[in-house]
Scaffold this active site. Structure first.
Site, short mmCIF file in Angstrom:
data_model
loop_
_atom_site.label_atom_id
_atom_site.label_comp_id
_atom_site.label_asym_id
_atom_site.label_seq_id
_atom_site.Cartn_x
_atom_site.Cartn_y
_atom_site.Cartn_z
N ASN A 177 0.80 -1.41 -0.09
CA ASN A 177 -0.12 0.06 -0.54
C ASN A 177 0.93 1.28 0.07
O ASN A 177 0.22 2.11 -0.55
CB ASN A 177 -0.59 -0.18 1.14
CG ASN A 177 -2.03 -1.25 0.74
OD1 ASN A 177 -2.34 -1.03 0.11
ND2 ASN A 177 -2.37 -1.40 1.69
N ASP B 23 -10.37 -4.79 -6.89
CA ASP B 23 -10.32 -5.81 -6.04
C ASP B 23 -12.19 -4.71 -5.42
O ASP B 23 -12.12 -3.93 -5.56
CB ASP B 23 -10.21 -6.15 -4.66
CG ASP B 23 -9.03 -7.24 -4.60
OD1 ASP B 23 -8.77 -6.85 -5.79
OD2 ASP B 23 -7.77 -6.80 -3.39
N ILE C 103 -15.51 -0.95 7.59
CA ILE C 103 -15.04 0.03 6.73
C ILE C 103 -15.72 -0.88 5.33
O ILE C 103 -16.19 0.00 4.30
CB ILE C 103 -13.61 -0.03 6.71
CG1 ILE C 103 -12.92 0.60 7.60
CG2 ILE C 103 -12.89 -0.19 5.07
CD1 ILE C 103 -11.92 -0.27 8.15
#
Length: 424
Positions: A23, A116, A329
């Site tokens: 990330n 994704d 989330i």
């Protein structure tokens, strides 16, 4: 497309070294085009996302070379060209080119990102930030067109309506060369954002407050690299191997870990009864503990990372009782559930609350890696099950896990990677 063949009842033993953070990497590569000099990165993970980002760079006449964890990028002859649709659709982090191109050229045309499918991830906060900096944003033909007037971008005060890692990074990339001062409030605090700010500051940017909920940026005219930037270790990769070691290990040492990045994850392992030896930059798990059920609630950093929700699931199935995961989330992050049920897991989800019971009779099956973290969770479960598990669409695992086949072999685990054309 790849298939991963996982023989069951294999226990992990040995050591594994964690690679650079995915990330961070997927933000740092777009950020490199802001520089007026060549860039060098170290500890770059060998993942498909890196190669897809390199294809996007190539389309912009930016040369790059990747070998043995070192990535060199030369943006000095960059051209503002439309970006290739296939590469853009293959990973969501391609949207960071919006902010980077806006900062470099004052305009950008980028296709809507892919990646994704884990539920809605709108880019409205990104667009809000760009507009505050003085950009005009239009959506047309499944793409976002961003332009500025003759004055270019200017500093602004921006309050994000929700904490968003993507919006924080994207607006930061646009603001770093904007005239004046930008103040971003209610921003994400993830370590990968600190890593990005460190990289930019080392090139001459003036960014303060990364890692807090307010970031202040004084715009600069030029960014120049003078050293190699070493990417921070991947906390999600580290958490994945720690979970597998606790569930199914006979002594595993996980090296190159910043333990502070994993505080909430480590706390849950302790709550379950996992024995750990925590060192300065490594964690050793002897394994074979009697485990208690827990409740996990995901939240933005410094909370429990949503990306570790699926990798910890096989471990929760080892607990003597019923565990729960409350996914705040991405409540639609459920692609692993039907696949795990095929393997005999007793797991269900309702309204973002996962209920996970002790697994007694896991068996190998033909399953599908719907996305990165779902896929690796199936790998962990396959190692615990009886028989052989075939994971289809294993490319999704390779998108996010550095040299996972080689690293598993280093842990005394044999997994095989085949192309679809190969016969089993």
């Amino acid at each position: 497309m790849k298939k991963m063949i996982v023989k069951g009842e294999q226990r992990l033993h040995g050591e594994v070294t964690i690679g650079g953070a995915k990330n961070s990497t997927v933000a740092l590569i777009p950020a490199a085009i802001l520089a007026d000099t060549p860039i060098k990165f170290d500890s770059v993970p060998e993942i498909l996302d890196v190669h897809n980002l390199m294809l996007i760079l190539e389309a912009m006449n930016v040369k790059s070379h990747f070998s043995h964890g070192q990535l060199e990028i030369d943006p000095t002859n960059i051209e503002n060209r439309p970006l290739p649709g296939d590469a853009i659709r293959s990973l969501r982090a391609s949207y960071y080119f919006m902010g980077a191109m806006l900062g470099r050229f004052g305009k950008a045309v980028v296709g809507f990102p892919g990646g994704d499918n884990i539920g809605p991830r709108p880019i409205d906060q990104h667009i809000k930030g760009f507009k505050a900096l003085g950009a005009h944003v239009e959506e047309e033909d499944n793409a976002v067109r961003i332009t500025t007037g003759p004055e270019g971008l200017h500093g602004a005060r921006i309050f994000f309506d929700m904490v968003s890692v993507g919006a924080t990074i994207n607006v930061l990339l646009a603001a770093v060369k904007a005239k004046g001062t930008t103040i971003m409030e209610n921003v994400a605090k993830e370590p990968e954002i600190v890593d990005l700010a460190t990289f930019l500051n080392n090139m001459g940017a003036h960014i303060r407050g990364a890692g807090t909920d307010e970031i202040r940026i004084e715009g600069v005219e030029s960014l120049k690299s003078t050293n190699t930037h070493t990417i921070i270790p991947d906390r999600i990769e580290a958490g994945t191997y720690l979970a597998f070691a606790a569930a199914n290990g006979d002594g595993v040492l996980v090296k190159n870990v910043i333990t502070e990045h994993l505080d909430p994850f480590i706390a849950k392992l302790r709550e379950m009864g996992v024995t750990m030896e925590i060192n300065e930059d490594s964690i050793y798990i002897p394994g074979n503990d009697r485990l208690s059920p827990v409740t996990v609630k995901t939240s933005p950093f410094p909370g429990f990372a949503t990306d570790l929700q699926q990798p910890i699931t096989p471990l929760l199935m080892c607990a003597q009782g019923t565990s729960k995961i409350i996914e705040t989330i991405y409540p639609k992050r459920i692609k692993h559930i039907p696949e795990m049920r095929r393997m005999g897991a007793d797991i269900s989800c309702e309204d973002g609350v996962f209920t996970i019971h002790h697994a007694k009779n896991l068996k190998g099956a033909n399953v599908d890696a719907g996305e990165i973290r779902a896929g690796v969770a199936l790998l962990g479960l396959g190692l615990m099950a009886k028989g052989t598990t075939v994971i289809n669409n294993a490319d999704n695992i390779l998108r996010g896990y550095d040299r996972i086949v080689e690293k598993m072999r280093g842990l005394s685990v044999d997994i095989e990677l085949l192309t679809v054309a190969d016969n089993l």
